[in-house]
Design a protein around this motif. Sequence first.
Motif, mmCIF file in Angstrom:
data_model
loop_
_atom_site.group_PDB
_atom_site.id
_atom_site.type_symbol
_atom_site.label_atom_id
_atom_site.label_comp_id
_atom_site.label_asym_id
_atom_site.label_seq_id
_atom_site.Cartn_x
_atom_site.Cartn_y
_atom_site.Cartn_z
ATOM 1 N N GLU A 139 -36.033 -52.961 -38.456
ATOM 2 C CA GLU A 139 -36.490 -54.072 -37.624
ATOM 3 C C GLU A 139 -35.278 -54.576 -36.838
ATOM 4 O OE1 GLU A 139 -39.186 -56.909 -36.067
ATOM 5 O OE2 GLU A 139 -39.627 -55.248 -37.454
ATOM 6 N N LEU A 140 -35.249 -54.273 -35.542
ATOM 7 C CA LEU A 140 -34.131 -54.701 -34.710
ATOM 8 C C LEU A 140 -34.294 -56.187 -34.392
ATOM 9 C CD1 LEU A 140 -31.589 -54.059 -33.065
ATOM 10 C CD2 LEU A 140 -33.093 -53.451 -31.150
ATOM 11 N N LEU A 141 -33.353 -56.975 -34.868
ATOM 12 C CA LEU A 141 -33.441 -58.427 -34.682
ATOM 13 C C LEU A 141 -32.625 -58.913 -33.498
ATOM 14 C CD1 LEU A 141 -33.248 -59.326 -38.458
ATOM 15 C CD2 LEU A 141 -35.236 -59.663 -36.969
ATOM 16 N N LYS A 142 -31.487 -58.288 -33.252
ATOM 17 C CA LYS A 142 -30.662 -58.728 -32.130
ATOM 18 C C LYS A 142 -29.641 -57.660 -31.763
ATOM 19 C CE LYS A 142 -31.192 -62.353 -30.846
ATOM 20 N NZ LYS A 142 -32.103 -62.878 -29.796
ATOM 21 N N MET A 143 -29.482 -57.420 -30.474
ATOM 22 C CA MET A 143 -28.357 -56.658 -29.954
ATOM 23 C C MET A 143 -27.446 -57.630 -29.227
ATOM 24 S SD MET A 143 -29.637 -52.980 -28.462
ATOM 25 C CE MET A 143 -29.497 -51.551 -29.532
ATOM 26 N N TYR A 144 -26.141 -57.445 -29.395
ATOM 27 C CA TYR A 144 -25.229 -58.350 -28.689
ATOM 28 C C TYR A 144 -23.912 -57.653 -28.374
ATOM 29 C CZ TYR A 144 -23.329 -59.199 -33.432
ATOM 30 O OH TYR A 144 -22.793 -59.062 -34.695
ATOM 31 N N PRO A 145 -23.235 -58.094 -27.306
ATOM 32 C CA PRO A 145 -21.962 -57.503 -26.918
ATOM 33 C C PRO A 145 -20.814 -58.141 -27.695
ATOM 34 C CG PRO A 145 -22.576 -59.175 -25.330
ATOM 35 C CD PRO A 145 -23.687 -59.128 -26.353
ATOM 36 N N GLU A 146 -19.750 -57.352 -27.926
ATOM 37 C CA GLU A 146 -18.588 -57.877 -28.645
ATOM 38 C C GLU A 146 -17.343 -57.980 -27.769
ATOM 39 O OE1 GLU A 146 -17.789 -56.750 -32.661
ATOM 40 O OE2 GLU A 146 -19.680 -55.675 -32.829
ATOM 41 N N GLY A 147 -17.201 -57.064 -26.810
ATOM 42 C CA GLY A 147 -16.015 -57.111 -25.976
ATOM 43 C C GLY A 147 -15.837 -55.839 -25.177
ATOM 44 N N GLU A 148 -15.047 -55.923 -24.129
ATOM 45 C CA GLU A 148 -14.746 -54.770 -23.286
ATOM 46 C C GLU A 148 -13.978 -53.724 -24.082
ATOM 47 O OE1 GLU A 148 -12.099 -53.651 -19.295
ATOM 48 O OE2 GLU A 148 -12.462 -55.762 -19.825
ATOM 49 N N MET A 149 -14.318 -52.469 -23.874
ATOM 50 C CA MET A 149 -13.613 -51.382 -24.553
ATOM 51 C C MET A 149 -12.244 -51.160 -23.922
ATOM 52 S SD MET A 149 -15.621 -50.631 -26.940
ATOM 53 C CE MET A 149 -15.007 -49.112 -27.639
ATOM 54 N N VAL A 150 -11.243 -50.986 -24.775
ATOM 55 C CA VAL A 150 -9.869 -50.754 -24.345
ATOM 56 C C VAL A 150 -9.365 -49.508 -25.074
ATOM 57 C CG1 VAL A 150 -7.525 -51.709 -24.243
ATOM 58 C CG2 VAL A 150 -9.518 -53.232 -24.020
ATOM 59 N N ILE A 151 -8.675 -48.640 -24.344
ATOM 60 C CA ILE A 151 -8.097 -47.443 -24.946
ATOM 61 C C ILE A 151 -6.658 -47.746 -25.341
ATOM 62 C CG2 ILE A 151 -7.569 -44.995 -24.611
ATOM 63 C CD1 ILE A 151 -9.629 -44.973 -22.326
ATOM 64 N N THR A 152 -6.257 -47.335 -26.543
ATOM 65 C CA THR A 152 -4.846 -47.413 -26.930
ATOM 66 C C THR A 152 -4.302 -46.001 -27.030
ATOM 67 O OG1 THR A 152 -5.149 -47.339 -29.343
ATOM 68 C CG2 THR A 152 -5.356 -49.501 -28.279
ATOM 69 N N LEU A 153 -3.036 -45.829 -26.618
ATOM 70 C CA LEU A 153 -2.457 -44.490 -26.506
ATOM 71 C C LEU A 153 -1.012 -44.454 -26.990
ATOM 72 C CD1 LEU A 153 -3.874 -43.866 -22.946
ATOM 73 C CD2 LEU A 153 -4.492 -42.492 -24.947
ATOM 74 N N ASP A 154 -0.512 -43.243 -27.135
ATOM 75 C CA ASP A 154 0.873 -43.053 -27.559
ATOM 76 C C ASP A 154 1.865 -43.190 -26.408
ATOM 77 O OD1 ASP A 154 -0.078 -40.754 -26.323
ATOM 78 O OD2 ASP A 154 1.089 -39.393 -27.591
ATOM 79 N N GLU A 155 1.361 -43.203 -25.176
ATOM 80 C CA GLU A 155 2.206 -43.403 -23.999
ATOM 81 C C GLU A 155 1.368 -44.038 -22.892
ATOM 82 O OE1 GLU A 155 3.568 -39.723 -22.354
ATOM 83 O OE2 GLU A 155 1.603 -38.762 -22.456
ATOM 84 N N GLN A 156 2.034 -44.541 -21.869
ATOM 85 C CA GLN A 156 1.306 -45.158 -20.761
ATOM 86 C C GLN A 156 0.606 -44.080 -19.929
ATOM 87 O OE1 GLN A 156 4.738 -47.935 -19.455
ATOM 88 N NE2 GLN A 156 2.877 -48.951 -18.756
#
Length: 340
Positions: A139-156
């Motif tokens: 029973e799906l009660l609620k969908m909600y957003p948590e935050g923008e996705m960010v990639i983390t890496l070993d270098e820029q």
Amino acid sequence: MKATKLVTSASVTALLFGLSAAAQADNWRYAHEEYEGDVQDVYAMAFKEYIEENSDHTVQVYRFGELGESDDILEQTQAGILQFVNQSPGFTGALIPEAQIFFVPYLLPTDEETVVEFFNTSEAINQTFPELYAEHGLELLKMYPEGEMVITLDEQVDSPEGLQGKNIRTMTNPLLAETYRAFGASPTPLPWGEVYGGLQTNILQGQENPIFWIESGGLYEVSPNLLFTGHGWFTTAMMANQDFFDGLGEEDQQLIRDASDAAYEHTIEHISGLAEESLAKIEEASDEVTVTRLNEEQMDAFRERAPQVEERFVEMTGERGEALLQQFKDDLAAVTDGNE
């Protein structure tokens, strides 16, 4: 004697009423995927508070790792061991292929106000998805957003070419793997418990998550280069075991719906400004952290790879997925056109 009998009868009646009420008061079990104080925990605790303030029921909340990984808690909910679970489509995608739509890059905007309005008004979110989840005993009660996705890496990195040859951890979700393949990386699906060690030992060269999770999980300590690509938002779903929910009386069902709504409103307020606060904490904690925000031209180099992920989504989900994708786009157009 008559008065005594009246008092005794009243006491017995009160006791019986109390026992009856106690028998109807249940302890409901609720598990989620995050740590204490993270967004899913904020939602869960607000849900618990509403239930306990407005009924005799209690809610026992289990956080990440207390009952296993994400797949474990979903299985426990389907089996009726848990009454409620909070799980992202990143893990339910294997069970409900259409839920992978949240991993089509650049489908959702990254503007918080627009995202929230979309979740509030979307026909796909509020009508179609409950039907899809119900097919799997949820029973799906609620969908909600948590935050923008960010990639983390070993270098820029600031281009898809920079991701070439990098093992990027993804959730165990086929379409998310397709996204990173399109971005030029080597997707590596892993459960959360293996991510920090994988980054620390360079088995992984990167991963993606909302910034608050990068901060609370300490991922910046072993993956310090943050890349904002604007490709999507992390979404989660709060569900109940359907047999449990259907077996409740109307009053308890409405109580749960009201608690879900109240927790949603509280959580949406909580995430406002959360990304900025979390980034500030990261930058204060480490002088090795770099932050790269792509400009429009750089973003276009990633965005032009999105259509192949859309095509793969339709291949995975067929006509139903194609219709859902169109509904998503219509719902987003209604929101963005209204904000112009």
